[in-house]
Design a protein around this motif. Structure first.
Motif, PDB file in Angstrom:
ATOM      1  N   PHE A   1      -3.859  -2.233  -4.648  1.00  0.00           N
ATOM      2  CA  PHE A   1      -2.550  -1.842  -4.111  1.00  0.00           C
ATOM      3  C   PHE A   1      -1.503  -2.935  -4.283  1.00  0.00           C
ATOM      4  N   SER A   2      -1.883  -4.015  -4.919  1.00  0.00           N
ATOM      5  CA  SER A   2      -0.966  -5.154  -4.894  1.00  0.00           C
ATOM      6  C   SER A   2       0.121  -5.004  -5.939  1.00  0.00           C
ATOM      7  N   ASN A   3       1.256  -5.508  -5.576  1.00  0.00           N
ATOM      8  CA  ASN A   3       2.412  -5.441  -6.459  1.00  0.00           C
ATOM      9  C   ASN A   3       2.990  -6.851  -6.486  1.00  0.00           C
ATOM     10  N   GLY A   4       2.255  -7.725  -7.109  1.00  0.00           N
ATOM     11  CA  GLY A   4       2.686  -9.125  -7.130  1.00  0.00           C
ATOM     12  C   GLY A   4       2.018  -9.937  -6.039  1.00  0.00           C
ATOM     13  N   GLY A   5       1.536  -9.287  -4.994  1.00  0.00           N
ATOM     14  CA  GLY A   5       0.923 -10.016  -3.881  1.00  0.00           C
ATOM     15  C   GLY A   5      -0.589  -9.970  -3.918  1.00  0.00           C
ATOM     16  N   ARG A   6      -1.150 -10.052  -5.111  1.00  0.00           N
ATOM     17  CA  ARG A   6      -2.601  -9.931  -5.283  1.00  0.00           C
ATOM     18  C   ARG A   6      -3.380 -10.873  -4.367  1.00  0.00           C
ATOM     19  N   HIS A   7      -2.932 -12.096  -4.368  1.00  0.00           N
ATOM     20  CA  HIS A   7      -3.590 -13.122  -3.559  1.00  0.00           C
ATOM     21  C   HIS A   7      -3.585 -12.740  -2.077  1.00  0.00           C
TER      22      HIS A   7
ATOM     23  N   VAL B   1       0.856  -1.191   0.000  1.00  0.00           N
ATOM     24  CA  VAL B   1       0.000   0.000   0.000  1.00  0.00           C
ATOM     25  C   VAL B   1       0.893   1.242   0.000  1.00  0.00           C
ATOM     26  N   ALA B   2       1.924   1.219   0.846  1.00  0.00           N
ATOM     27  CA  ALA B   2       2.828   2.371   0.948  1.00  0.00           C
ATOM     28  C   ALA B   2       3.460   2.678  -0.405  1.00  0.00           C
ATOM     29  N   ASP B   3       3.836   1.648  -1.107  1.00  0.00           N
ATOM     30  CA  ASP B   3       4.501   1.843  -2.395  1.00  0.00           C
ATOM     31  C   ASP B   3       3.592   2.573  -3.391  1.00  0.00           C
ATOM     32  N   ILE B   4       2.319   2.168  -3.433  1.00  0.00           N
ATOM     33  CA  ILE B   4       1.369   2.842  -4.329  1.00  0.00           C
ATOM     34  C   ILE B   4       1.155   4.288  -3.877  1.00  0.00           C
ATOM     35  N   VAL B   5       0.900   4.464  -2.595  1.00  0.00           N
ATOM     36  CA  VAL B   5       0.632   5.803  -2.055  1.00  0.00           C
ATOM     37  C   VAL B   5       1.812   6.735  -2.323  1.00  0.00           C
ATOM     38  N   ASN B   6       3.019   6.245  -2.030  1.00  0.00           N
ATOM     39  CA  ASN B   6       4.191   7.118  -2.110  1.00  0.00           C
ATOM     40  C   ASN B   6       4.580   7.481  -3.537  1.00  0.00           C
ATOM     41  N   HIS B   7       4.115   6.688  -4.498  1.00  0.00           N
ATOM     42  CA  HIS B   7       4.495   6.966  -5.881  1.00  0.00           C
ATOM     43  C   HIS B   7       3.364   7.512  -6.727  1.00  0.00           C
ATOM     44  N   ASP B   8       2.226   7.766  -6.121  1.00  0.00           N
ATOM     45  CA  ASP B   8       1.095   8.301  -6.873  1.00  0.00           C
ATOM     46  C   ASP B   8       1.228   9.829  -6.934  1.00  0.00           C
ATOM     47  N   PRO B   9       1.420  10.379  -8.137  1.00  0.00           N
ATOM     48  CA  PRO B   9       1.592  11.829  -8.251  1.00  0.00           C
ATOM     49  C   PRO B   9       0.384  12.596  -7.705  1.00  0.00           C
ATOM     50  N   ALA B  10      -0.783  11.962  -7.716  1.00  0.00           N
ATOM     51  CA  ALA B  10      -1.980  12.632  -7.207  1.00  0.00           C
ATOM     52  C   ALA B  10      -1.874  12.965  -5.721  1.00  0.00           C
ATOM     53  N   MET B  11      -0.969  12.279  -5.023  1.00  0.00           N
ATOM     54  CA  MET B  11      -0.826  12.536  -3.586  1.00  0.00           C
ATOM     55  C   MET B  11      -0.086  13.844  -3.332  1.00  0.00           C
ATOM     56  N   GLY B  12       0.663  14.307  -4.344  1.00  0.00           N
ATOM     57  CA  GLY B  12       1.528  15.458  -4.098  1.00  0.00           C
ATOM     58  C   GLY B  12       2.430  15.094  -2.943  1.00  0.00           C
ATOM     59  N   ASP B  13       2.532  15.989  -1.997  1.00  0.00           N
ATOM     60  CA  ASP B  13       3.321  15.665  -0.803  1.00  0.00           C
ATOM     61  C   ASP B  13       2.411  15.497   0.403  1.00  0.00           C
TER      62      ASP B  13
ATOM     63  N   LEU C   1       0.498  12.855   1.429  1.00  0.00           N
ATOM     64  CA  LEU C   1       0.427  11.589   2.181  1.00  0.00           C
ATOM     65  C   LEU C   1       1.645  10.751   1.866  1.00  0.00           C
ATOM     66  N   LYS C   2       2.351  10.401   2.919  1.00  0.00           N
ATOM     67  CA  LYS C   2       3.446   9.445   2.771  1.00  0.00           C
ATOM     68  C   LYS C   2       3.222   8.344   3.801  1.00  0.00           C
ATOM     69  N   CYS C   3       3.527   7.139   3.388  1.00  0.00           N
ATOM     70  CA  CYS C   3       3.370   5.995   4.280  1.00  0.00           C
ATOM     71  C   CYS C   3       4.718   5.290   4.348  1.00  0.00           C
ATOM     72  N   VAL C   4       5.264   5.209   5.557  1.00  0.00           N
ATOM     73  CA  VAL C   4       6.604   4.654   5.741  1.00  0.00           C
ATOM     74  C   VAL C   4       6.527   3.379   6.560  1.00  0.00           C
ATOM     75  N   PHE C   5       7.167   2.329   6.081  1.00  0.00           N
ATOM     76  CA  PHE C   5       7.429   1.199   6.978  1.00  0.00           C
ATOM     77  C   PHE C   5       8.901   1.281   7.341  1.00  0.00           C
ATOM     78  N   PHE C   6       9.176   1.639   8.590  1.00  0.00           N
ATOM     79  CA  PHE C   6      10.553   1.824   9.049  1.00  0.00           C
ATOM     80  C   PHE C   6      11.116   0.457   9.445  1.00  0.00           C
ATOM     81  N   PRO C   7      12.159  -0.018   8.746  1.00  0.00           N
ATOM     82  CA  PRO C   7      12.612  -1.389   9.003  1.00  0.00           C
ATOM     83  C   PRO C   7      13.430  -1.542  10.287  1.00  0.00           C
ATOM     84  N   ASN C   8      13.429  -2.746  10.795  1.00  0.00           N
ATOM     85  CA  ASN C   8      14.255  -3.144  11.942  1.00  0.00           C
ATOM     86  C   ASN C   8      14.071  -2.238  13.160  1.00  0.00           C
ATOM     87  N   TYR C   9      12.827  -2.086  13.584  1.00  0.00           N
ATOM     88  CA  TYR C   9      12.535  -1.285  14.771  1.00  0.00           C
ATOM     89  C   TYR C   9      13.260  -1.870  15.978  1.00  0.00           C
ATOM     90  N   GLU C  10      14.011  -1.036  16.680  1.00  0.00           N
ATOM     91  CA  GLU C  10      14.749  -1.470  17.867  1.00  0.00           C
ATOM     92  C   GLU C  10      14.855  -0.289  18.822  1.00  0.00           C
TER      93      GLU C  10
END
Ligand code: GPW
Length: 833
Positions: free
Chosen positions: A741-747, A617-629, A631-640
């Motif tokens: 929103f799927s990018n290969g993970g449709r199922h 979902v984040a990938d679609i949101v972050n690359h959709d020009p209609a969002m302008g700036d 809405l950004k959706c971040v998955f921050f990796p390796n939370y510690e």
């Protein structure tokens, strides 16, 4: 080494200096003499190790003083037994608590070394999964700060919590080889080594005095070797000890090399016995039914109890007085086998009669429960226990027998009741219920937030609460302001200092004096400037970790915690989809960054799927020009822990949206609120107490209460029936289902939509409309910068109740019956610089 009470006069200590020239000298010396490097050739990691060695000398010195004082003063000691300690990096925390952070930075600068550059090379000590392990680390730090004679015991895992990478949107686990470069903070204690036995059998002896005594014979022995981690209290006060055990093969193995012809096989066997302390099980709030896990639990419990008994003996206290001189806290049921191990030591090693041994044991132990969720409750098959720990199984049977006799006497004829109370669950193929062992073997049992404790008494421990109503108490969790405010948020700390002075650091109650500044325009402006700088710091880190550019001048809305169905990351994700659709439809939407972070247990497929869907979902949101700036959706990796110290101070909105009744307490909720994030949350765990503290106007509460959740479940309403409770919900879920929103993970997306529509065990759809409303309310308040800042500052000023110091005092006074024993400051003030 013994616990002598009388220091030898020839062993007087002469403390190292803590001024910049002295530290500079120590660091340079350590670089050459300990790290073994020419300063001209030293790498940043060499400098990190050099400064760590220089500081370690100063900490251990304070530890020696603290230990001597405890021995002289005849104190009662507290032992905290935990399978997990989620500590994070140690250098900065130690420097700050030792009161030598600035002066050490200066010393490094004089040597041409940048503190920030080397500090970030330190690996997190991630010997824990999440809240439970972090709580243990906060409690240790607070015991040292307040001068309680507290000792932590746990396992020195060779590999801690796995490192999370995101590859093709999915979580991939990598081993956490945190000890790869050595660890300057640990002191190996090869002389502190105890044998731990597994398997074998029990031989009964009928003694002439009519008693039967038991010998546990044969089986396999593994050695537990101690590694000590000194833990400094804030501002150079006491230094307490965390002792972690590592498994080592016994000498028997070495002999076998020679005796059995098969040398290679013998060395391989040796390795196998050392696997006990190899890796932390990465499961949060789910029981692990593996034999190795049971062995880990018993391994560290047995070593810790032998050590505790040994110290008691060295101090020349009679064994009968054990519970007067020690208190042992069980961090959940993971160390609950300690109840049986304590009985074994008293009965078999010290020949104490059963009744007396049992009184000592009950007075010694207390138990903290951290969850009501059935899948987290530990039960072990009787057959497995009988094989691995035959003597303990015998002791557990007797404990159970005596207990059931007692209740039979008090509640005659209530057979159903006895069956439910029994330590042995006869319905699921005979299993040992560890929570029952822990409750029966303790004098106090506590929940970790008011709601949680009251639900404990009404549900999980309702029967026990009828037997022993006074045994159940609440101790609401807390967090250490040293790490989570002072270290993580220097900007906010400085702002508070500038308004009310710095006494609040020792006594968080004084933060209340900061409340009037919430209505001061200049303070609000300064607060916004601090937030903005913290967001810039986070934005830089997000860019480094993910390549994504985020604006610092918008609302930062964060959900940072383990990925779990009950924590409802899907509820937040649906809101992201709602915002996305509304922006696409041309609506004016408040700009925001939504940030998720957290790990999924590697075997928890649904949680891993949730991570994948968030990332897609984040990938679609972050690359959709209609969002302008907007809405950004971040998955921050390796939370510690180390990333939490960057994310938390930058947050505006804190997502605490678990299904009511499921989050025992939560502690991230506290860290975020005390850094001036407003909470959007359900009436769950400590959220309720946070609301009471900060005021209903300064928090966004929504959704079903725990009672409503139970009633709702009983009604059996199909989740799909809620699709029309909100104008967009249907189209949002359909977008997911249809793979928009799927990018290969449709199922995968279709499966998540199906799960929501058909199962939804945590009522995401039922709560969605209320959640969306609460988000809209938050957005409206955010648009009024002054009103928002006022509410945020009131959150900061009113969170003092959630200091871990208050939590630890409640344990000390109501459960452990121990007093603080602060050591006077060591070096003269002039050293402080
Ligand atoms: F299931 N908690 C955790 F209760 O982090 F054992 N890991 C665990 O395995 C368990 C609980 C267990 C957490 C609770 O989920 C959280 O609500 C609480 O704030 C924290 O423990 C500290 O009490």
């Amino acid at each position: 080494m013994t616990e002598s009470t009388q220091p030898n006069p020839r062993h007087r200590l002469s403390p190292l200096t803590c001024d910049a020239p002295g530290l500079r000298q120590s660091i340079r010396d350590a670089l050459v003499r300990v790290v073994g490097k020419d300063p001209d050739l030293a790498t940043p990691r060499d400098w990190l190790h050099a400064v760590s060695f220089a500081i370690r000398e100063r900490i251990i010195e304070r530890r020696v003083v603290t230990r001597r004082q405890f021995a002289e003063e005849d104190v009662k000691r507290v032992y905290y037994l935990s399978m997990e300690y989620l500590i994070g990096r140690m250098l900065e925390a130690n420097l700050r608590n030792m009161g030598i952070f600035e002066v050490t930075q200066q010393a490094l600068q004089d040597l041409g070394v940048d503190f920030r550059e080397i500090a970030r090379l330190e690996e997190d000590a991630a010997l824990g999964n999440g809240g439970l392990g972090r709580l243990a680390a906060c409690i240790l730090e607070s015991m040292a700060t307040q001068g309680y004679p507290g000792y932590g015991y746990g396992i020195r895992y060779e590999y801690g919590m796995f490192q999370q990478h995101i590859e093709h949107f999915r979580q991939v686990e990598h081993p956490d080889n945190w000890l790869r470069y050595g660890n300057p903070w640990e002191f190996p204690r090869p002389e502190k080594t105890f044998p731990v036995r597994f398997y074998g059998y029990v031989v009964e002896h009928h003694r002439p005095d009519g008693e039967t005594s038991c010998n546990w014979e044969n089986g396999e022995e593994v050695l537990a070797m101690a590694y000590d981690y000194p833990t400094a209290g804030y501002e150079r006060r006491n230094v307490n000890n965390l002792r972690l055990w590592a498994a080592k093969a016994t000498r028997d193995f070495d002999l076998r090399y020679f005796n059995e012809g098969d040398y290679i096989r013998a060395v391989a066997d040796k390795n196998e016995s050392e696997t006990i302390s190899m890796v932390l099980y990465p499961n949060d709030a789910t029981a692990i039914g593996k034999e190795l896990r049971l062995k880990q639990e018993y391994f560290f419990v047995s070593a810790s109890l032998q050590d505790i008994f040994d110290r008691h003996r060295q101090l020349e206290y009679p064994i009968e007085e054990l519970a007067d001189k020690a208190a042992i806290q069980l961090n959940d049921t993971h160390p609950a086998i300690a109840v049986a191990e304590c009985m074994r030591l008293l009965l078999d090693e010290h020949r104490i009669p059963w009744d007396q041994a049992w009184t000592i044991t009950q007075n010694l132990f207390s138990y903290t429960n951290h969850t009501l969720m059935p899948e987290a409750l530990e039960t072990w098959p009787v057959a497995l226990m009988e094989r691995v720990l035959p003597r303990h199984m015998g002791i557990i049977y007797r404990i159970n027998h005596e207990f059931i006799e007692e209740v039979r006497h008090r509640f005659p004829g209530e057979h159903e009741f006895f069956r439910r109370l029994s330590i042995i669950d006869e319905e699921h193929g005979r299993r040992v219920r560890m929570a029952h062992l822990a409750v029966i073997g303790s004098h106090r049992v506590n929940g970790v937030a008011a709601l949680h404790t009251s639900l404990l008494k009404q549900t999980l421990f309702a029967d026990f609460s009828r037997v022993w109503p006074e045994r159940f108490v609440n101790v609401t969790n807390g967090v250490t302001p040293r790490l989570w405010m002072i270290q993580a948020n220097p900007g906010l700390t400085e702002l508070i200092d500038s308004r009310i002075g710095s006494d609040w650091k020792f006594d968080l109650d004084r933060l209340k004096q900061f409340a009037p500044y919430a209505s001061d325009e200049a303070t609000r402006e300064a607060f916004r400037a601090v937030k903005l700088r913290n967001k810039e710091r986070l934005a830089a880190l997000v860019h480094k970790r993910t390549g994504l550019a985020i604006r610092p001048d918008v609302m930062y809305d964060v959900q940072i915690k383990r990925i779990h169905e009950y924590k409802r990351q899907l509820l937040k994700l649906l809101h992201v989809i709602e915002l996305y659709q509304r922006i696409r439809d041309g609506e004016d939407v408040l700009p925001r960054v939504v940030l998720f972070a957290g790990k999924a247990a590697p075997g928890y497929q649904r949680a891993k799927d949730i991570i994948a869907v968030i990332n897609e979902v984040a990938d679609i949101v972050n690359h959709d020009p209609a969002m302008g700036d907007r809405l950004k959706c971040v998955f921050f990796p390796n939370y510690e822990v180390s990333s939490a110290t960057i994310i938390i101070p930058a947050a505006d909105l804190s997502e605490q949206i678990s299904t009511a009744g499921f989050e025992a307490s939560g502690t991230g909720n506290m860290k975020l609120a005390m850094n001036g994030a407003l909470t959007i949350g359900t009436l769950d765990g400590a959220n309720i107490e946070i609301r009471d503290a900060v005021g209903t106007e300064n928090i966004f509460i929504f959704g079903m209460t725990a009672d409503r959740v139970s009633a709702h479940r009983a009604q059996g309403i199909p989740p799909g029936a809620h699709l029309d409770s909100h104008p967009r919900l249907r189209s949002m879920v359909e977008a997911l289902r249809d793979g928009f929103f799927s990018n290969g993970g449709r199922h995968l997306h279709a499966e998540i939509a199906r799960y929501l529509l058909e199962e939804d065990p945590f009522f995401v759809l039922a709560d969605y409309a209320a959640y969306s409303d609460a988000c809209a309310q938050a957005d409206r308040l955010y648009q009024d910068a002054e009103a928002w800042s006022e509410a945020a500052l009131l959150n900061v000023a009113r969170m003092s109740h959630f200091s871990i110091d208050r939590t630890v005092r409640e344990y000390a006074e109501n459960i452990w019956n121990v007093l603080p024993e602060p050591v006077p400051p060591p070096c003269p003030e002039s050293n402080k610089n």
